[in-house]
Scaffold this motif. Structure first.
Motif, mmCIF file in Angstrom:
data_model
loop_
_atom_site.group_PDB
_atom_site.id
_atom_site.type_symbol
_atom_site.label_atom_id
_atom_site.label_comp_id
_atom_site.label_asym_id
_atom_site.label_seq_id
_atom_site.Cartn_x
_atom_site.Cartn_y
_atom_site.Cartn_z
ATOM 1 N N ASN A 1 -12.900 -8.421 -15.073
ATOM 2 C CA ASN A 1 -13.038 -8.313 -13.622
ATOM 3 C C ASN A 1 -11.802 -8.838 -12.898
ATOM 4 O OD1 ASN A 1 -15.579 -7.061 -13.394
ATOM 5 N ND2 ASN A 1 -16.625 -9.008 -13.771
ATOM 6 N N LEU A 2 -11.178 -9.857 -13.460
ATOM 7 C CA LEU A 2 -9.927 -10.364 -12.881
ATOM 8 C C LEU A 2 -8.835 -9.319 -13.013
ATOM 9 C CD1 LEU A 2 -8.192 -12.571 -11.629
ATOM 10 C CD2 LEU A 2 -7.837 -13.513 -13.944
ATOM 11 N N SER A 3 -8.759 -8.676 -14.177
ATOM 12 C CA SER A 3 -7.772 -7.618 -14.388
ATOM 13 C C SER A 3 -7.988 -6.470 -13.413
ATOM 14 C CB SER A 3 -7.857 -7.114 -15.830
ATOM 15 O OG SER A 3 -6.952 -6.062 -16.052
ATOM 16 N N LEU A 4 -9.251 -6.103 -13.219
ATOM 17 C CA LEU A 4 -9.565 -5.032 -12.257
ATOM 18 C C LEU A 4 -9.117 -5.418 -10.861
ATOM 19 C CD1 LEU A 4 -11.076 -2.294 -11.769
ATOM 20 C CD2 LEU A 4 -13.084 -3.687 -11.226
ATOM 21 N N PHE A 5 -9.400 -6.646 -10.466
ATOM 22 C CA PHE A 5 -9.014 -7.138 -9.140
ATOM 23 C C PHE A 5 -7.502 -7.089 -8.954
ATOM 24 C CE2 PHE A 5 -7.729 -10.665 -6.367
ATOM 25 C CZ PHE A 5 -8.424 -10.332 -5.201
ATOM 26 N N ILE A 6 -6.761 -7.543 -9.966
ATOM 27 C CA ILE A 6 -5.295 -7.559 -9.893
ATOM 28 C C ILE A 6 -4.742 -6.137 -9.794
ATOM 29 C CG2 ILE A 6 -3.202 -8.090 -11.197
ATOM 30 C CD1 ILE A 6 -4.686 -10.532 -12.333
ATOM 31 N N ASN A 7 -5.357 -5.206 -10.532
ATOM 32 C CA ASN A 7 -4.882 -3.824 -10.530
ATOM 33 C C ASN A 7 -5.153 -3.107 -9.213
ATOM 34 O OD1 ASN A 7 -3.761 -2.569 -13.205
ATOM 35 N ND2 ASN A 7 -5.303 -4.034 -13.857
ATOM 36 N N LEU A 8 -6.272 -3.433 -8.578
ATOM 37 C CA LEU A 8 -6.675 -2.686 -7.386
ATOM 38 C C LEU A 8 -6.211 -3.312 -6.070
ATOM 39 C CD1 LEU A 8 -10.345 -1.593 -8.271
ATOM 40 C CD2 LEU A 8 -8.215 -0.296 -8.518
ATOM 41 N N LEU A 9 -5.950 -4.614 -6.074
ATOM 42 C CA LEU A 9 -5.588 -5.293 -4.825
ATOM 43 C C LEU A 9 -4.370 -4.684 -4.127
ATOM 44 C CD1 LEU A 9 -6.333 -7.580 -2.913
ATOM 45 C CD2 LEU A 9 -4.821 -9.088 -4.232
ATOM 46 N N PRO A 10 -3.294 -4.311 -4.850
ATOM 47 C CA PRO A 10 -2.133 -3.740 -4.149
ATOM 48 C C PRO A 10 -2.468 -2.504 -3.302
ATOM 49 C CG PRO A 10 -1.557 -4.296 -6.403
ATOM 50 C CD PRO A 10 -3.041 -4.454 -6.297
ATOM 51 N N PHE A 11 -3.488 -1.752 -3.703
ATOM 52 C CA PHE A 11 -3.833 -0.541 -2.960
ATOM 53 C C PHE A 11 -4.368 -0.865 -1.566
ATOM 54 C CE2 PHE A 11 -4.010 0.790 -7.394
ATOM 55 C CZ PHE A 11 -3.297 1.987 -7.359
ATOM 56 N N VAL A 12 -4.965 -2.042 -1.409
ATOM 57 C CA VAL A 12 -5.452 -2.452 -0.085
ATOM 58 C C VAL A 12 -4.288 -2.529 0.891
ATOM 59 C CG1 VAL A 12 -6.618 -4.271 1.220
ATOM 60 C CG2 VAL A 12 -7.379 -3.719 -1.111
ATOM 61 N N PHE A 13 -3.222 -3.186 0.463
ATOM 62 C CA PHE A 13 -2.061 -3.366 1.331
ATOM 63 C C PHE A 13 -1.299 -2.049 1.521
ATOM 64 C CE2 PHE A 13 -2.860 -7.457 -0.750
ATOM 65 C CZ PHE A 13 -3.028 -8.269 0.370
ATOM 66 N N LEU A 14 -1.171 -1.265 0.454
ATOM 67 C CA LEU A 14 -0.416 -0.012 0.551
ATOM 68 C C LEU A 14 -1.103 1.001 1.464
ATOM 69 C CD1 LEU A 14 0.763 0.396 -3.150
ATOM 70 C CD2 LEU A 14 2.208 -0.020 -1.147
ATOM 71 N N LEU A 15 -2.429 1.076 1.394
ATOM 72 C CA LEU A 15 -3.134 1.991 2.290
ATOM 73 C C LEU A 15 -2.994 1.535 3.736
ATOM 74 C CD1 LEU A 15 -4.917 4.472 2.677
ATOM 75 C CD2 LEU A 15 -6.923 3.006 2.340
ATOM 76 N N GLY A 16 -3.086 0.216 3.948
ATOM 77 C CA GLY A 16 -2.895 -0.312 5.300
ATOM 78 C C GLY A 16 -1.499 -0.017 5.820
ATOM 79 N N ILE A 17 -0.493 -0.159 4.965
ATOM 80 C CA ILE A 17 0.890 0.136 5.361
ATOM 81 C C ILE A 17 1.048 1.617 5.699
ATOM 82 C CG2 ILE A 17 3.263 0.287 4.488
ATOM 83 C CD1 ILE A 17 2.683 -2.293 2.895
ATOM 84 N N LEU A 18 0.447 2.494 4.877
ATOM 85 C CA LEU A 18 0.528 3.929 5.152
ATOM 86 C C LEU A 18 -0.066 4.250 6.518
ATOM 87 C CD1 LEU A 18 1.111 6.856 4.346
ATOM 88 C CD2 LEU A 18 -1.105 6.890 3.161
ATOM 89 N N PHE A 19 -1.221 3.695 6.810
ATOM 90 C CA PHE A 19 -1.861 3.936 8.105
ATOM 91 C C PHE A 19 -0.987 3.427 9.253
ATOM 92 C CE2 PHE A 19 -6.563 4.102 6.542
ATOM 93 C CZ PHE A 19 -6.317 5.354 6.012
ATOM 94 N N LEU A 20 -0.408 2.247 9.080
ATOM 95 C CA LEU A 20 0.440 1.686 10.135
ATOM 96 C C LEU A 20 1.683 2.540 10.364
ATOM 97 C CD1 LEU A 20 0.235 -2.130 9.287
ATOM 98 C CD2 LEU A 20 -0.777 -0.975 11.257
ATOM 99 N N LEU A 21 2.293 3.004 9.289
ATOM 100 C CA LEU A 21 3.493 3.828 9.413
ATOM 101 C C LEU A 21 3.178 5.171 10.080
ATOM 102 C CD1 LEU A 21 5.148 3.146 5.936
ATOM 103 C CD2 LEU A 21 6.018 2.431 8.168
ATOM 104 N N VAL A 22 2.060 5.775 9.700
ATOM 105 C CA VAL A 22 1.676 7.051 10.319
ATOM 106 C C VAL A 22 1.406 6.851 11.803
ATOM 107 C CG1 VAL A 22 -0.150 8.796 10.432
ATOM 108 C CG2 VAL A 22 0.806 8.141 8.218
ATOM 109 N N TYR A 23 0.725 5.768 12.141
ATOM 110 C CA TYR A 23 0.321 5.542 13.537
ATOM 111 C C TYR A 23 1.499 5.140 14.426
ATOM 112 C CZ TYR A 23 -2.512 4.025 17.489
ATOM 113 O OH TYR A 23 -3.054 3.893 18.741
ATOM 114 N N PHE A 24 2.314 4.213 13.932
ATOM 115 C CA PHE A 24 3.389 3.690 14.775
ATOM 116 C C PHE A 24 4.716 4.422 14.563
ATOM 117 C CE2 PHE A 24 0.498 0.006 14.619
ATOM 118 C CZ PHE A 24 0.361 -0.226 15.982
#
Length: 310
Positions: free
Chosen positions: A55-78
């Protein structure tokens, strides 16, 4: 009208380059690793990851996608000065019923396929259920997988398909390009190391399936639901030592997997299961004019263009 939604934003080349470079970084790194790192070193990396709690490995693997999706949305919007809705669909609002239907469809097909295969031969499938570990897995999957599949869908079938489409002025090229890139950027997954480069046909084929859904339905809703359902089942139903995600799933494949058998199963999915899925969706949503929607020209519609490019 889905690709044409890009005309609502500022599409200056340097803006597109910045957004693509930042949000595709994790996929580019994976592909570079596949090209330059030896199989032995890759195997050592996977073995090291397996030593972590799953579960720790899963968390480490998936966490970067939270920030990257947020960055994509911010870049598209602004940076591109357009709404996230235009990145999602050509409809006036997101159709959540479509997301739920495609999610339910792939979950049903996956569970049905598993039950059939289990009844035919369960010798290499063992019960792996641990209530506490599975509960943590399920919560993590529900919280983080939407960000992982969200980044992949919004980046490949959303941003890249739209931006490439308005440059080349057709639909077939962005469909092919994004599907191939989607496959290639999964090249660092453990399955590729275990089964060889032939498994890339499955990833590319899945890219085509999701791309066809997007173009025929003029939005990301169906591909978002399908991708989420597929990955959720992959994470929680059955795991194996060569899975992309090592998890505390309900079942575990304990046998020695023949790469040729796995590749055959994947090809069957592409050739038989995927066309059936498209047939069901086409009937439900009355898809017509396939040639135009998949290969037709892109024309800038004046009322969509609301930002002057530099």
């Amino acid at each position: 009208m889905f690709i044409e939604q890009a005309y609502k934003g500022n599409n200056t080349w340097w803006r597109v380059l910045i957004t693509a470079a930042i949000t595709m970084g994790i996929f580019i790194m994976n592909f570079i690793m596949f090209l330059i790192v030896s199989k032995e070193d890759m195997a050592k990396t996977y073995d090291l990851m397996k030593q972590l709690p799953k579960n720790l490995s899963l968390f480490i693997n998936l966490l970067p996608f939270v920030f990257l999706l947020g960055i994509l949305f911010l870049l598209v919007y602004f940076l591109h000065e357009r709404s996230i809705l235009s990145l999602t669909t050509s409809r006036k609002k997101v159709d959540y019923k479509r997301i739920l239907f495609s999610f339910g469809l792939i979950v049903f097909i996956s569970l049905a396929s598993f039950v059939v295969s289990y009844q035919m031969d369960s010798s290499n499938i063992k019960w792996n259920f641990n209530p506490i570990n599975f509960s943590i897995l399920f919560v993590l999957s529900c919280l983080l997988l939407p960000f992982q599949i969200g980044l992949e869908e919004y980046l490949f079938r959303g941003f890249l398909m739209q931006q490439v489409g308005i440059v080349v002025k057709n639909r077939w090229f962005p469909l092919v390009l994004t599907s191939v890139l989607f496959g290639l950027f999964h090249s660092a997954n453990p399955e590729v190391a275990e089964m060889g480069f032939g498994v890339m046909t499955f990833y590319i084929g899945t890219g085509f399936l999701l791309g066809i859904m997007t173009l025929m339905d003029e939005g990301l809703e169906l591909s978002l639901g399908f991708h989420l359902g597929n990955n959720l089942i992959a994470a929680t139903l059955i795991t194996s030592d060569f899975s992309a995600l090592q998890t505390d799933a309900v079942f575990k494949y304990s046998g020695v997997q023949n790469p040729n058998d796995m590749l055959t199963e994947m090809i069957i999915s592409i050739v038989i299961t995927y066309p059936i899925i498209l047939f069901i969706l086409a009937k439900k949503y009355n898809w017509t004019n396939w040639k135009q929607k998949l290969t037709g020209k892109i024309i800038a519609i004046p009322e969509l263009v609301n930002v002057e490019n530099d």
